[in-house]
Design a protein around this motif. Structure first.
Motif, PDB file in Angstrom:
ATOM      1  N   ARG A   1       0.834  -1.211   0.000  1.00 52.62           N
ATOM      2  CA  ARG A   1       0.000   0.000   0.000  1.00 52.62           C
ATOM      3  C   ARG A   1       0.865   1.255   0.000  1.00 52.62           C
ATOM      4  O   ARG A   1       0.584   2.205  -0.739  1.00 52.62           O
TER       5      ARG A   1
ATOM      6  N   LYS B   1       0.421  -7.526   1.635  1.00 51.89           N
ATOM      7  CA  LYS B   1      -0.929  -6.963   1.731  1.00 51.89           C
ATOM      8  C   LYS B   1      -1.615  -7.542   2.968  1.00 51.89           C
ATOM      9  O   LYS B   1      -1.392  -8.699   3.324  1.00 51.89           O
TER      10      LYS B   1
ATOM     11  N   ASP C   1      -5.365  -3.387   3.437  1.00 50.88           N
ATOM     12  CA  ASP C   1      -5.765  -3.199   2.041  1.00 50.88           C
ATOM     13  C   ASP C   1      -7.238  -3.525   1.831  1.00 50.88           C
ATOM     14  O   ASP C   1      -7.881  -2.944   0.946  1.00 50.88           O
TER      15      ASP C   1
ATOM     16  N   ASP D   1      -9.762   2.065  -0.064  1.00 49.92           N
ATOM     17  CA  ASP D   1      -9.106   3.015  -0.957  1.00 49.92           C
ATOM     18  C   ASP D   1      -8.838   4.349  -0.284  1.00 49.92           C
ATOM     19  O   ASP D   1      -8.513   5.340  -0.958  1.00 49.92           O
TER      20      ASP D   1
END
Length: 503
Positions: free
Chosen positions: A30, A412, A296, A313
């Motif tokens: 990320r 992740k 994530d 996001d």
């Protein structure tokens, strides 16, 4: 030698630059993705970050904004038959007036003093406190010592070669090589540094470090050694530190007592003193700053009782093609041929970046959804119900290659009711069950069972690897002794002899 031409047909798998970029984005963490997208925004003028709070205002054209602003201005000048300045109260301040008022920094009872300018204020880095490092702590003591300038130079050289634990691992001959300092003089300065705080610093090995602390305790009447006086006890402690640290690590107290000619009880008392010493003097100065992990994806249960995967996001820039350049390219006035070629190239690169990000997000959600399907019992009941899983099973389930699954699960994290977990956590080998040979048990579950057995064991009679394997077989887990030893070592669990307690 005769020259000739041959025609051959062959097939080659060639990865386009766009495909290479998509694969690279897929395996980024990320933080790396944030840095990469920020770099794309800097390099490509056609990429623009979409702000969520300005989406509605951006949709309105400049003509519409002008039309909205014009009636408002005319209304201000015609309403109530006077101008805006005439209707304003004299006590109201303008925006610039408020800034001037707060910038004056006046205080009641004081005379008027001009406030410091913004340039004179300390920077953020100057106001943030940072912990003192071991090197800074030792250099501060060196500057206050009564050593000569030459010896202080040697001291700075020695302090600069200490590791994070506070040890001088490098030989003195190698430290002073290339300088005009003799090794004997460096040895003398090293003795002075070894008297600095923390006690035991600048030792060459563990034995010397413990002996330095032991000498400090002997001189300190409030130390633990001063609380247990006796020349014999001191000799036993020094003998163990100098010659029997390996035996002490293995809890071979009887062997130590026989070698030193003392009783086992005296060895126990000496061991208590050694346990109070610090094997790593630099530990208090180590940087123990914790870094937060941003997941994530989120996995949670919805109102219908189904587990859903939500992509996180937050913090990632939402990119779009800049409307200004889109209008420029759509219009006939696009500039020269070189300008149009440049814009076309940047447009294709921007579109591919946006598509790659969307494809990356879809792939991550598909992979995590497949993991949730295979490990549903884990999310419902806990780690004891974690199933064995390999990359091939997920790849076959979603119709992708194993290498793609490996890239997706690298670096992740997932946040679920069981906590923050790396995606690699769900992929583990399996052990066969005794009662159900076709059903496999996850190695993670077996490790948890071993840790629980060790935590509940009798410290005076710890479980050996054979005994742990026997107990696991009673719980229908088919496992060998060497596998138990392997899992125990991976969990940093000492052997039975090292876990044994005599008091």
């Amino acid at each position: 030698m005769k020259l000739r031409l041959d025609l051959r047909l062959s097939q080659k798998l060639i990865m386009t630059p766009q495909l290479q970029q998509a694969i690279k984005l897929l395996q980024l963490s990320r933080l790396e993705l944030q840095q990469t997208l920020a770099q794309h925004l800097l390099d490509n003028p056609l990429l623009d970050e979409l702000q969520t709070d300005t989406e509605e205002t951006d949709t309105a054209g400049p003509e519409q904004k002008t039309e909205e602003a014009a009636p408002a201005a005319s209304q201000e000048t015609t309403e109530e038959g006077g101008s805006q300045e005439e209707r304003e109260s004299p006590e109201e301040f303008s925006a610039s007036g408020w800034e001037e008022y707060f910038g004056s920094d006046r205080r009641n009872g004081d005379s008027e003093y001009a406030s410091a300018s913004q340039d004179e204020m300390p920077s953020y880095e100057q106001t943030v406190a940072k912990p003192t490092s071991l090197e800074e702590h030792l250099l501060w003591q060196l500057s206050l010592s009564g050593l000569s300038d030459r010896h202080k130079a040697i001291g700075r050289l020695l302090i600069g070669n200490l590791d994070d634990d506070g040890y001088l691992r490098m030989p003195l001959a190698e430290v002073v090589s290339g300088t005009d300092f003799p090794e004997a003089e460096a040895e003398s300065v090293l003795k002075d540094i070894q008297t600095f705080d923390p006690t035991g610093v600048a030792a060459r090995d563990l034995s010397e470090c413990l002996l330095l602390q032991l000498g400090h305790l002997g001189r300190n009447p409030m130390g633990s050694l001063g609380a247990r006086p006796g020349a014999l006890k001191s000799a036993v402690v020094e003998g163990i530190i100098q010659h029997h640290l390996k035996d002490l690590e293995k809890k071979q107290y009887a062997r130590i007592a026989k070698a030193l000619g003392v009783t086992v009880e005296e060895v126990f008392q000496a061991t208590k003193i050694i346990e109070d010493l610090e094997p790593k003097p630099g530990r208090p100065f180590a940087n123990t700053q914790n870094f937060s992990i941003v997941p994530d994806v989120f996995v949670e249960k919805n109102d219908d009782g189904e587990w859903v995967v939500l992509l996180n996001d937050d913090g990632l820039p939402r990119m779009r093609i800049t409307p200004y350049y889109k209008q420029m390219m759509a219009s006939s006035q696009g500039g020269t041929a070189e300008t149009k070629a440049y814009l076309d190239e940047k447009l294709r690169a921007a579109q591919w970046v946006i598509r790659s990000i969307e494809q990356r997000n879809r792939t991550i959600v598909k992979v995590v959804s497949s993991i949730v399907k295979f490990q549903r019992e884990f999310f419902e009941k806990g780690v004891q119900h974690l199933r064995p899983l390999v990359l091939k099973q997920v790849a076959e389930d979603i119709g992708m290659h194993e290498s793609t699954i490996s890239r997706v699960t690298a670096n992740k994290y997932m946040y679920c009711p069981q906590g923050m977990l790396e995606l690699k956590f769900f992929f583990n080998a399996g052990l066969q069950r005794v009662d159900q040979p076709s059903d496999m048990l996850s190695s993670v579950t077996v490790r948890e069972m071993i840790k629980k057995m060790v935590a509940e064991e009798d410290a005076r009679h710890p479980l050996k690897d054979e005994e742990i394997a026997a107990r696991l077989r009673l719980q229908q887990v088919l496992i060998a002794r060497r596998t138990v030893a392997k899992y125990r070592a991976e969990e940093n669990i000492p052997s039975a002899s090292q876990r044994k307690r005599f008091f």
